[in-house]
Write a protein that holds these residues in place. Structure first.
Motif, PDB file in Angstrom:
ATOM      1  N   ILE A 121       2.560   9.692   4.610  1.00  0.00           N
ATOM      2  CA  ILE A 121       2.333   8.301   4.232  1.00  0.00           C
ATOM      3  C   ILE A 121       3.469   7.820   3.341  1.00  0.00           C
ATOM      4  O   ILE A 121       4.246   8.620   2.792  1.00  0.00           O
ATOM      5  N   ALA A 122       3.563   6.493   3.201  1.00  0.00           N
ATOM      6  CA  ALA A 122       4.534   5.904   2.274  1.00  0.00           C
ATOM      7  C   ALA A 122       4.049   6.159   0.852  1.00  0.00           C
ATOM      8  O   ALA A 122       2.936   5.774   0.492  1.00  0.00           O
ATOM      9  N   ASP A 153       4.653  -1.066   4.132  1.00  0.00           N
ATOM     10  CA  ASP A 153       5.610  -1.932   4.824  1.00  0.00           C
ATOM     11  C   ASP A 153       5.463  -1.870   6.341  1.00  0.00           C
ATOM     12  O   ASP A 153       6.315  -2.356   7.074  1.00  0.00           O
ATOM     13  N   HIS A 154       4.372  -1.260   6.826  1.00  0.00           N
ATOM     14  CA  HIS A 154       4.201  -1.142   8.267  1.00  0.00           C
ATOM     15  C   HIS A 154       3.776  -2.479   8.869  1.00  0.00           C
ATOM     16  O   HIS A 154       3.143  -3.324   8.205  1.00  0.00           O
ATOM     17  N   ALA A 155       4.138  -2.681  10.141  1.00  0.00           N
ATOM     18  CA  ALA A 155       3.839  -3.943  10.821  1.00  0.00           C
ATOM     19  C   ALA A 155       2.380  -4.038  11.256  1.00  0.00           C
ATOM     20  O   ALA A 155       1.841  -5.144  11.413  1.00  0.00           O
ATOM     21  N   PRO A 175      -0.954  -9.247   5.519  1.00  0.00           N
ATOM     22  CA  PRO A 175       0.148  -8.523   6.167  1.00  0.00           C
ATOM     23  C   PRO A 175       1.085  -7.902   5.139  1.00  0.00           C
ATOM     24  O   PRO A 175       1.218  -8.398   4.011  1.00  0.00           O
ATOM     25  N   SER A 176       1.765  -6.843   5.526  1.00  0.00           N
ATOM     26  CA  SER A 176       2.634  -6.118   4.602  1.00  0.00           C
ATOM     27  C   SER A 176       3.703  -7.009   3.986  1.00  0.00           C
ATOM     28  O   SER A 176       4.066  -6.833   2.821  1.00  0.00           O
ATOM     29  N   ASP A 177       4.215  -7.980   4.751  1.00  0.00           N
ATOM     30  CA  ASP A 177       5.297  -8.808   4.212  1.00  0.00           C
ATOM     31  C   ASP A 177       4.818  -9.788   3.140  1.00  0.00           C
ATOM     32  O   ASP A 177       5.631 -10.448   2.494  1.00  0.00           O
ATOM     33  N   GLN A 178       3.508  -9.868   2.927  1.00  0.00           N
ATOM     34  CA  GLN A 178       2.969 -10.720   1.858  1.00  0.00           C
ATOM     35  C   GLN A 178       2.570  -9.923   0.621  1.00  0.00           C
ATOM     36  O   GLN A 178       2.263 -10.508  -0.416  1.00  0.00           O
ATOM     37  N   PHE A 214      -1.109  -0.479  -0.996  1.00  0.00           N
ATOM     38  CA  PHE A 214      -0.483   0.790  -0.642  1.00  0.00           C
ATOM     39  C   PHE A 214      -1.049   1.332   0.666  1.00  0.00           C
ATOM     40  O   PHE A 214      -2.137   0.937   1.105  1.00  0.00           O
ATOM     41  N   GLU A 215      -0.329   2.248   1.251  1.00  0.00           N
ATOM     42  CA  GLU A 215      -0.773   2.830   2.512  1.00  0.00           C
ATOM     43  C   GLU A 215      -2.017   3.683   2.319  1.00  0.00           C
ATOM     44  O   GLU A 215      -2.856   3.789   3.203  1.00  0.00           O
TER      45      GLU A 215
END
Length: 414
Positions: free
Chosen positions: A144-145, A151-153, A174-177, A223-224
């Motif tokens: 895992i990160a 940061d996964h899509a 979403p990860s980008d937010q 977090f992941e």
């Protein structure tokens, strides 16, 4: 031309225009918050009345209990001996922690959140907390990160059920937010920190603030893995800040005593239900300027109150044990007898869910102390004569229990 698909209707609170403006009905929650303060005060009063040695014992027991619980909520079982060793090390009661790095990492996170609750909470600190939970960079056997935001899509979803029949309970932003969402939470957390100089009319109730912080963090799910444990550490940090604001002289010992994770574990299904309900847009109109989190805050406050009541019993038990040990020391018992009495004390009282399984017997005594049955009989008879044990049954049905006033005698079976 084909008509484009209309946007999906918002389902989760982070999709609402008012997010992240979380609110609660202070008037409706006033009775529950008053009861929480009452039980919190009773707990702190009990702790203030005992000596440092007993307070350390309570702190150690509750810390172990909390670490076991916060991991068990996520389905993870910790090694008890490694956990006790790590806690003892963090309390300066042992030279080195246990060998399990993941166990020690969780204990470090709990210690940092509470002992250093006055230090600023920022992204770097949260990332270090998450990294400490997964020292090998894996969750089970899955990589895992670690030490960074997800940061996964793929969508971050909370799912249950068999493969192919999964039920999606929640989907996070979403990860980008995530970075911007977390920045808003950390800014709010810093700006609402309780202070003994803040006007009562403008300050956020510290217990309610802990509830909102936990809901907000879990809704971002930054977090992941490890979000549940980190979110509960954040709530504990908020409660520690609240207590410090009420009593600037509060001992660091006292900030570990609430047992909130243990209470959440006991009512895990209700905990998840309350959290899931709060994260969905049920009853929130599109025009609302805030998102009403009153039911969630109510659940959290009541859980905190029950946790305080449970911890009161732990403090009383610690006092009972200390008085019993003093009696035992005055009887000049031998090392074998001391060992068995400690085993019985550690098992606790039956009425609180503990108790030595099946009661103590001559055979069990001989096995625990690696001695003969004749010696076990003499030792047990001596402890009875000193009033340190009580007995029930006769012959093969004879069972012994530690004679602590107020502790229940176990239900004895042959």
């Amino acid at each position: 031309m084909p008509t484009p698909n209309p946007p999906a209707s918002p389902r989760y609170i982070w999709q609402h225009r008012a997010w992240p403006q979380l609110s609660f009905d202070a008037a409706a929650l006033a009775p529950a918050l008053d009861q929480a303060r009452l039980e919190q005060g009773r707990l702190l009063g009990l702790l203030g009345a005992i000596g440092l040695e007993q307070a350390n014992a309570v702190q150690r027991d509750l810390w172990v209990q909390e670490a076991l619980a916060t991991a068990a909520i996520e389905g993870e079982q910790l090694n008890l001996e490694s956990l006790r060793s790590s806690v003892a090390h963090r309390l300066a009661l042992a030279d080195a922690p246990g060998a399990d790095r993941s166990v020690d990492g969780l204990v470090q996170v709990m210690q940092d959140a509470l002992a250093n609750h006055s230090a600023a909470l920022d992204l770097d600190r949260l990332c270090r907390w998450q990294s400490a939970l997964f020292p090998g960079g894996t969750s089970g056997i899955t990589r895992i990160a670690v030490g960074r935001l997800r940061d996964h899509a793929d969508a971050m979803q909370i799912v249950s059920g068999a493969l192919g029949r999964e039920v999606v309970h929640y989907e996070a932003p979403p990860s980008d937010q995530v970075a911007s969402e977390l920045d808003r939470l950390l800014t709010w957390f810093a700006s609402t920190r309780p202070s003994d100089t803040a006007p009562t009319s403008t300050a956020v109730n510290g217990i309610a603030r802990a509830a909102l912080a936990h809901l907000w963090f879990e809704s971002i799910h930054p977090f992941e893995d490890g979000n549940g444990r980190l979110g509960r550490a954040l709530a504990d940090m908020a409660l520690a800040q609240d207590m410090q604001a009420h009593d600037a002289q509060a001992s660091p010992v006292l900030v570990r005593v609430y047992g909130l994770a243990h209470q959440m574990l006991k009512t895990r299904a209700a905990y998840y239900d309350a959290l899931n309900h709060a994260q969905r847009l049920r009853g929130v109109t599109p025009e609302a300027s805030t998102i009403d989190a009153t039911p969630w805050v109510q659940w959290f406050v009541q859980a905190f109150t029950r946790a305080c009541v449970t911890s009161q019993a732990v403090v009383r038990d610690a006092t009972d044990k200390a008085q019993f040990r003093l009696r035992a020391a005055q009887c000049h018992i031998n090392a074998r007898q001391s060992k068995v009495l400690e085993r019985l004390l550690d098992a606790g009282r039956v009425g609180s869910g503990g108790g030595f399984l099946g009661g103590m017997t001559n055979e069990k005594y001989a096995k625990i102390t690696a001695t003969s049955k004749a010696t076990a009989t003499r030792d047990l008879s001596d402890l009875l004569a000193h009033g340190l044990l009580r007995v029930e049954g006769v012959g093969k049905a004879t069972r012994y229990a530690v004679n602590v006033p107020g502790w229940e005698q176990p239900a004895l079976k042959a």
